[in-house]
Design an enzyme around this catalytic site. Structure first.
Site, PDB file in Angstrom:
ATOM      1  N   ASN A 139      45.462  40.120  35.655  1.00  0.00           N
ATOM      2  CA  ASN A 139      44.520  39.013  35.990  1.00  0.00           C
ATOM      3  C   ASN A 139      45.329  38.030  37.003  1.00  0.00           C
ATOM      4  O   ASN A 139      46.142  37.129  36.424  1.00  0.00           O
ATOM      5  CB  ASN A 139      44.228  37.992  34.482  1.00  0.00           C
ATOM      6  CG  ASN A 139      43.310  37.053  35.100  1.00  0.00           C
ATOM      7  OD1 ASN A 139      42.655  36.805  35.984  1.00  0.00           O
ATOM      8  ND2 ASN A 139      43.326  36.033  34.134  1.00  0.00           N
ATOM      9  N   MET A 171      40.539  37.169  39.575  1.00  0.00           N
ATOM     10  CA  MET A 171      40.353  36.773  38.155  1.00  0.00           C
ATOM     11  C   MET A 171      39.700  37.919  37.624  1.00  0.00           C
ATOM     12  O   MET A 171      38.805  38.476  38.070  1.00  0.00           O
ATOM     13  CB  MET A 171      39.343  35.519  38.339  1.00  0.00           C
ATOM     14  CG  MET A 171      38.803  35.110  37.043  1.00  0.00           C
ATOM     15  SD  MET A 171      39.793  34.341  36.150  1.00  0.00           S
ATOM     16  CE  MET A 171      40.005  32.846  36.838  1.00  0.00           C
ATOM     17  N   CYS A 172      39.945  37.998  36.464  1.00  0.00           N
ATOM     18  CA  CYS A 172      39.606  38.873  35.270  1.00  0.00           C
ATOM     19  C   CYS A 172      39.710  38.429  33.814  1.00  0.00           C
ATOM     20  O   CYS A 172      40.465  37.696  33.669  1.00  0.00           O
ATOM     21  CB  CYS A 172      40.618  40.303  35.560  1.00  0.00           C
ATOM     22  SG  CYS A 172      40.695  40.901  37.151  1.00  0.00           S
ATOM     23  N   GLY A 173      38.994  39.149  33.065  1.00  0.00           N
ATOM     24  CA  GLY A 173      39.267  39.033  31.758  1.00  0.00           C
ATOM     25  C   GLY A 173      39.927  40.374  31.276  1.00  0.00           C
ATOM     26  O   GLY A 173      39.443  41.464  31.334  1.00  0.00           O
TER      27      GLY A 173
END
Length: 643
Positions: A76, A1-3
């Site tokens: 992501n 998970m990333c922004g």
């Protein structure tokens, strides 16, 4: 998970090398383990790349990543299959290495056609001035776009922001394929042209199945200076799942239980189906493919590397790495049972159970002191659940919280303990008051739900946000204690109802249009799940620095279910609690589950009672006024008034 975020500007005098503070904050919430920004400048345009990483596998890889040729990548996602990623490797770096070696657009499409798992990405090809971006076939990871200043700038981001008084400017990037923009030509023409490389399925008979969203549908919601066109080479991505089996029976179906349409569902009723050799084989195949999907999603994360011998010896000191959005219903029960197969036995599993409590009720002085500190508000018992409440233990908080999902959740907990008594099951009671709901909706949740804006989005978005936050109470033998889930991975059962005819609208469609109508309804459900559910849920869960994972939407699970004729998945001639999601109910019985296998579908907004918190006369599809942002001026006035 990333922004992930990329801001592009074609007018140098107005470009800032910093993201707006509120957007940067929202992105950092998603990726708390590292943050980095990278500025790329050309004669015709400027790009600001911003990456914020939630570290879950391999070596921590800071984003954005850049190679020696100036290519930039933001990722992501999770690669669960298709491309080999060893346990100690990071999929961001692996995928970027492959991308950097791609010689043309066809190779890029082949690469993303192989990836199985949820993803969204942004990729800048320096030499050609191309910017690629997109979401996976189901749209399991959020990506928004925002076009402004008559083509002078645009932004791509995992999550947006919203300003009071302005029209909604962020929109979800359709999960229709990969998009590519030529930044150099756009800067010259000041007209943004997005080339689409759509998802397609080619059968053995060479029949091409197009994706649902047409170019005109995508373009309809965009500003006039933005257009979406088919890529010039007519290339495409290969769909990761087989088409839905639309076959109809040649003769009327004879159900094993044709004479019990008006009889309440029982376990014995389901057992009748298990006497059929073919049905039993299909059930086992379903359990096997779903079990593998759960396994991939609970083992792709670090666990236990830094524990001391003393910590390992104390099971009570172990922290849960995996949490499940848990109502005690059939979807979450099956996921929990399969997760138990693959998660180390000395590791707890968090079961996150949310309840919205509308009215205050006086607690007895003999009740646990720590519980009293919460200023808990409880709803008066409905007649439907009064018998369940009366059966609750005197010392149980359920005596005071009669929310349906709390009752079924506790019953489900007992089943899981019977199936796996050696496991520590942390049943986390998450109680939300009206005051807390309204405050956090205004300050956080409304920003995450948008650009969606209906009453249904409000109800489900708020419920999922509070549930995935994981702050609540554990009921133990020595009383009730406060608890906050530390699990970074949150499993959710979304996708089961859409594929197995779990919603009431499926039964309505079947009654009016038969099996053919039911097939079309299921096809529509899968076609719109990216825009209706998944982007919103990803933004909401990701706000806590946690990652949503969807076992029922694993590519192999969907392909298996798509391959079955509709009557092997559901039988809506049978009553509620049996007919809908019949295949899943039979799988639950085979897994040793009991009462939960017969629970009828209850939507989260009703099971958690959030739908009854504020207004009871709204339609799910209505625009929700509660999601509108209160302006800073109004907030200041509100504060002054209180003072």
């Amino acid at each position: 998970m990333c922004g992930i975020c990329c801001s592009v500007n074609f007018s140098a005098e107005h470009f800032s090398q910093d993201l707006k503070e509120d957007l940067l904050y929202n992105l950092k919430q998603r990726g708390p383990n590292s943050s980095k920004q990278l500025f790329k400048s050309d004669v015709n345009y400027q790009c600001l790349f911003s990456g914020h990483v939630l570290h879950l596998r391999g070596v921590l890889t800071t984003q954005p990543v850049e190679d020696e040729r100036g290519n930039v990548f933001l990722w992501n996602g999770e690669i669960f299959s298709g491309i080999k990623v060893e346990a100690e490797e990071n999929d961001t770096q692996i995928l970027f290495n492959y991308l950097s070696s791609c010689k043309n657009e066809s190779e890029i499409l082949s690469l993303f056609s192989e990836v199985q798992g949820p993803w969204s990405f942004i990729y800048y090809q320096a030499s050609s001035h191309y910017l690629w971006f997109g979401r996976d076939f189901f749209g399991r990871r959020s990506l928004l776009w925002h076009f402004s200043n008559l083509g002078k700038s645009f932004c791509l981001s995992s999550v947006g922001t919203k300003t009071s008084g302005l029209a909604n400017q962020w929109q979800e990037v359709p999960a229709s394929g990969l998009f590519r923009i030529d930044l150099k030509s756009t800067a010259i023409s000041r007209c943004i042209i997005l080339q689409l490389y759509p998802w397609k399925y080619i059968s053995r008979e060479n029949i091409i199945e197009e994706n649902v969203n047409s170019l005109s549908q995508i373009s309809a919601d965009l500003p006039a200076f933005v257009s979406v066109v088919a890529n010039e080479a007519k290339l495409y991505l290969e769909k990761p799942v087989v088409p839905l089996n639309m076959m109809l029976p040649q003769a009327a179906l004879e159900t094993h239980c044709s004479n019990i349409s008006n009889v309440p569902p029982t376990r014995e009723t389901l057992q009748v189906f298990l006497t059929d050799v073919h049905i039993k084989e299909v059930i086992q195949q379903f359990i096997d493919v779903l079990s593998v999907a759960v396994k991939k999603r609970v083992l792709c994360l670090p666990r236990g590397e830094n524990l001391t011998a003393n910590e390992v010896s104390k099971m009570c000191d172990r922290k849960a790495n995996v949490a499940i959005l848990f109502s005690g219903g059939i979807d979450s029960m099956v996921i929990a049972t399969l997760a138990d197969r693959h998660i180390p036995l000395d590791e707890p599993i968090d079961l996150l159970n949310v309840a919205f409590i509308a009215e205050e009720k006086t607690m007895p002085t003999s009740f646990n002191k720590e519980r009293n500190k919460q200023k808990n508000k409880c709803e008066i018992s409905s007649e439907e659940f009064s018998k369940d409440d009366a059966a609750a233990d005197d010392d149980s908080p359920d005596k005071y919280v009669s929310v349906p999902d709390r009752i079924t959740g506790r019953a489900g907990l007992k089943e899981l303990k019977a199936v796996s008594p050696s496991r520590i099951w942390n049943f986390v009671e998450i109680n939300v008051s009206m005051e807390e709901l309204q405050k956090l909706r205004r300050t956080r949740i409304c920003h995450l739900i948008q650009p969606l804006d209906t009453v249904l989005d409000d109800s489900i978005g708020c419920a999922v946000w509070f549930a995935s936050r994981g702050i609540g109470w554990l009921v133990a033998q020595d009383g009730v204690k406060s608890y906050q889930s530390s699990a970074k991975v949150v499993l959710t059962g979304i996708g089961a109802d859409e594929q197995l005819a779990g919603y009431s609208r499926h039964r309505v469609r079947f009654q009016s249009h038969g099996l053919e109508g039911l097939n079309k309804e299921i096809m529509m459900e899968l076609g719109r799940i990216s825009s209706r559910n998944l982007g919103r849920d990803d933004r909401v869960i990701g706000d806590h620095g946690k990652e949503a994972r969807f076992p029922f939407l694993d590519e192999n699970v969907v392909s298996f279910l798509n391959s079955l004729p509709i009557w092997e998945k559901a039988n809506l001639t049978l009553p509620r609690g049996i007919g809908e999601k019949l295949l899943l109910r039979l799988a639950a019985v085979e897994l040793g589950l009991t009462a939960s296998a017969l629970l009828p579908k209850r939507a989260m907004q009703f099971g958690s009672r959030i739908a009854k918190m504020e207004k009871n006369n709204e339609k799910a599809s209505d625009k929700c006024g509660r999601l509108q942002i209160i302006s800073l001026e109004n907030l200041s006035i509100e504060k002054e008034t209180k003072l």
